[in-house]
Design a protein around this motif. Sequence first.
Motif, PDB file in Angstrom:
ATOM      1  N   MET A   5      42.026  54.316  48.624  1.00 42.85           N
ATOM      2  CA  MET A   5      41.390  53.324  47.965  1.00 42.85           C
ATOM      3  C   MET A   5      41.021  53.456  46.497  1.00 42.85           C
ATOM      4  SD  MET A   5      39.431  50.613  48.612  1.00 42.85           S
ATOM      5  CE  MET A   5      37.554  49.887  48.365  1.00 42.85           C
ATOM      6  N   LEU A   6      40.725  54.663  45.898  1.00 41.44           N
ATOM      7  CA  LEU A   6      40.513  54.883  44.786  1.00 41.44           C
ATOM      8  C   LEU A   6      41.532  54.521  43.911  1.00 41.44           C
ATOM      9  CD1 LEU A   6      38.064  58.016  44.869  1.00 41.44           C
ATOM     10  CD2 LEU A   6      37.674  55.972  44.220  1.00 41.44           C
ATOM     11  N   ASP A   7      42.686  54.983  44.393  1.00 42.00           N
ATOM     12  CA  ASP A   7      43.908  54.831  43.308  1.00 42.00           C
ATOM     13  C   ASP A   7      44.246  53.153  43.093  1.00 42.00           C
ATOM     14  OD1 ASP A   7      44.688  54.518  46.261  1.00 42.00           O
ATOM     15  OD2 ASP A   7      46.840  54.742  45.691  1.00 42.00           O
ATOM     16  N   ARG A   8      43.787  52.430  44.307  1.00 40.49           N
ATOM     17  CA  ARG A   8      44.074  51.045  43.852  1.00 40.49           C
ATOM     18  C   ARG A   8      43.141  50.419  42.989  1.00 40.49           C
ATOM     19  NH1 ARG A   8      44.564  48.991  50.087  1.00 40.49           N
ATOM     20  NH2 ARG A   8      43.202  50.649  50.299  1.00 40.49           N
ATOM     21  N   ALA A   9      41.721  51.078  43.204  1.00 44.36           N
ATOM     22  CA  ALA A   9      40.652  50.560  42.288  1.00 44.36           C
ATOM     23  C   ALA A   9      40.940  50.949  40.822  1.00 44.36           C
ATOM     24  CB  ALA A   9      39.462  51.101  42.570  1.00 44.36           C
ATOM     25  N   PHE A  10      41.698  52.094  40.580  1.00 42.05           N
ATOM     26  CA  PHE A  10      41.948  52.539  39.178  1.00 42.05           C
ATOM     27  C   PHE A  10      43.083  51.655  38.710  1.00 42.05           C
ATOM     28  CE2 PHE A  10      39.111  55.990  39.574  1.00 42.05           C
ATOM     29  CZ  PHE A  10      38.566  55.954  38.453  1.00 42.05           C
ATOM     30  N   ARG A  11      44.022  51.107  39.809  1.00 44.47           N
ATOM     31  CA  ARG A  11      45.249  50.429  39.227  1.00 44.47           C
ATOM     32  C   ARG A  11      44.590  49.114  38.698  1.00 44.47           C
ATOM     33  NH1 ARG A  11      49.223  50.630  44.361  1.00 44.47           N
ATOM     34  NH2 ARG A  11      49.821  48.860  43.377  1.00 44.47           N
ATOM     35  N   ILE A  12      43.611  48.488  39.429  1.00 44.90           N
ATOM     36  CA  ILE A  12      43.000  47.292  38.678  1.00 44.90           C
ATOM     37  C   ILE A  12      42.503  47.512  37.417  1.00 44.90           C
ATOM     38  CG2 ILE A  12      41.200  45.621  39.331  1.00 44.90           C
ATOM     39  CD1 ILE A  12      41.847  45.804  42.279  1.00 44.90           C
ATOM     40  N   LEU A  13      41.535  48.588  37.258  1.00 45.26           N
ATOM     41  CA  LEU A  13      40.789  49.015  36.112  1.00 45.26           C
ATOM     42  C   LEU A  13      41.886  49.097  34.870  1.00 45.26           C
ATOM     43  CD1 LEU A  13      38.116  51.171  37.391  1.00 45.26           C
ATOM     44  CD2 LEU A  13      38.047  48.807  36.744  1.00 45.26           C
ATOM     45  N   ALA A  14      43.056  49.880  35.400  1.00 43.12           N
ATOM     46  CA  ALA A  14      44.006  50.150  34.328  1.00 43.12           C
ATOM     47  C   ALA A  14      44.675  48.661  33.757  1.00 43.12           C
ATOM     48  CB  ALA A  14      45.248  51.080  34.799  1.00 43.12           C
ATOM     49  N   ALA A  15      44.504  47.731  34.612  1.00 41.71           N
ATOM     50  CA  ALA A  15      45.064  46.370  34.236  1.00 41.71           C
ATOM     51  C   ALA A  15      44.648  45.847  32.825  1.00 41.71           C
ATOM     52  CB  ALA A  15      44.989  45.250  35.147  1.00 41.71           C
ATOM     53  N   PHE A  16      43.229  46.183  32.592  1.00 41.42           N
ATOM     54  CA  PHE A  16      42.736  45.747  31.617  1.00 41.42           C
ATOM     55  C   PHE A  16      43.116  46.380  30.283  1.00 41.42           C
ATOM     56  CE2 PHE A  16      39.570  44.748  35.100  1.00 41.42           C
ATOM     57  CZ  PHE A  16      39.343  43.208  34.899  1.00 41.42           C
ATOM     58  N   GLY A  17      42.829  45.789  29.058  1.00 38.18           N
ATOM     59  CA  GLY A  17      43.196  46.269  28.049  1.00 38.18           C
ATOM     60  C   GLY A  17      42.670  45.428  27.006  1.00 38.18           C
ATOM     61  N   PRO A  18      43.152  46.073  25.592  1.00 40.72           N
ATOM     62  CA  PRO A  18      42.516  45.444  24.311  1.00 40.72           C
ATOM     63  C   PRO A  18      43.078  43.892  24.179  1.00 40.72           C
ATOM     64  CG  PRO A  18      43.121  47.638  23.834  1.00 40.72           C
ATOM     65  CD  PRO A  18      43.368  47.526  24.985  1.00 40.72           C
ATOM     66  N   ALA A  19      44.287  43.769  24.720  1.00 35.86           N
ATOM     67  CA  ALA A  19      44.930  42.572  24.599  1.00 35.86           C
ATOM     68  C   ALA A  19      44.624  41.611  25.683  1.00 35.86           C
ATOM     69  CB  ALA A  19      46.414  42.615  24.480  1.00 35.86           C
ATOM     70  N   ALA A  20      43.935  42.329  26.874  1.00 39.07           N
ATOM     71  CA  ALA A  20      43.493  41.629  28.059  1.00 39.07           C
ATOM     72  C   ALA A  20      42.183  42.072  28.386  1.00 39.07           C
ATOM     73  CB  ALA A  20      44.603  41.819  29.122  1.00 39.07           C
ATOM     74  N   PRO A  21      41.049  41.668  27.790  1.00 44.45           N
ATOM     75  CA  PRO A  21      39.574  41.972  28.171  1.00 44.45           C
ATOM     76  C   PRO A  21      39.086  41.371  29.442  1.00 44.45           C
ATOM     77  CG  PRO A  21      39.603  40.739  26.188  1.00 44.45           C
ATOM     78  CD  PRO A  21      41.202  40.888  26.508  1.00 44.45           C
ATOM     79  N   ALA A  22      39.726  40.100  29.806  1.00 49.11           N
ATOM     80  CA  ALA A  22      39.351  39.445  30.805  1.00 49.11           C
ATOM     81  C   ALA A  22      40.312  38.941  31.422  1.00 49.11           C
ATOM     82  CB  ALA A  22      38.374  38.326  30.394  1.00 49.11           C
ATOM     83  N   LEU A  23      40.531  39.038  32.716  1.00 47.09           N
ATOM     84  CA  LEU A  23      41.735  38.683  33.394  1.00 47.09           C
ATOM     85  C   LEU A  23      41.218  37.941  34.906  1.00 47.09           C
ATOM     86  CD1 LEU A  23      43.530  41.990  33.459  1.00 47.09           C
ATOM     87  CD2 LEU A  23      44.464  40.041  32.301  1.00 47.09           C
ATOM     88  N   SER A  24      42.020  37.028  35.463  1.00 47.04           N
ATOM     89  CA  SER A  24      41.878  36.261  36.568  1.00 47.04           C
ATOM     90  C   SER A  24      42.371  37.132  37.755  1.00 47.04           C
ATOM     91  CB  SER A  24      42.701  34.870  36.498  1.00 47.04           C
ATOM     92  OG  SER A  24      44.044  35.367  36.540  1.00 47.04           O
ATOM     93  N   LEU A  25      41.848  36.549  38.940  1.00 47.72           N
ATOM     94  CA  LEU A  25      42.072  37.449  40.110  1.00 47.72           C
ATOM     95  C   LEU A  25      43.665  37.478  40.296  1.00 47.72           C
ATOM     96  CD1 LEU A  25      41.141  39.047  42.757  1.00 47.72           C
ATOM     97  CD2 LEU A  25      41.156  36.827  43.806  1.00 47.72           C
ATOM     98  N   THR A  26      44.481  36.330  39.996  1.00 54.88           N
ATOM     99  CA  THR A  26      46.021  36.220  40.148  1.00 54.88           C
ATOM    100  C   THR A  26      46.258  37.293  39.089  1.00 54.88           C
ATOM    101  OG1 THR A  26      45.752  34.156  40.879  1.00 54.88           O
ATOM    102  CG2 THR A  26      47.881  34.976  39.887  1.00 54.88           C
TER     103      THR A  26
END
Length: 121
Positions: free
Chosen positions: A1-22
């Motif tokens: 579960m934690l690895d999947r949560a961190f994969r989601i958190l790692a999706a964000f970045g300076p070029a993508a500070p806000a992301l849709s669920l998709t």
Amino acid sequence: MLDRAFRILAAFGPAAPALSLTSLSVRSEMPKSTTSRIVGKLAELGVLDRTDDEKFSAGLRMLDIASLAPRGQGLRATAVPRWAYLAVARWITGRSGPSGMSSSSKGGCPANRCWRILPRA
């Protein structure tokens, strides 16, 4: 579960500070239903915030946790005044982000509550 949560958190970045669920689902390479469940829990815990346009961004709880790391010392002192300024600007204009801080000449804030009266962060 934690690895999947961190994969989601790692999706964000300076070029993508806000992301849709998709976008989070695609970037984390997980099914949308799994992403939705994990993002919902992260939002419930304050790790993620839901924006007005149904996107997700880093929440204040993330800042709390990051500030505990030795390399994060001073992070809170730098970030909190700016975040507080943005929160006040959002309250004044009813919008988030740069568009929420537009001048009254562009119709960005009500006449009785204008962001220009706030001190600069």
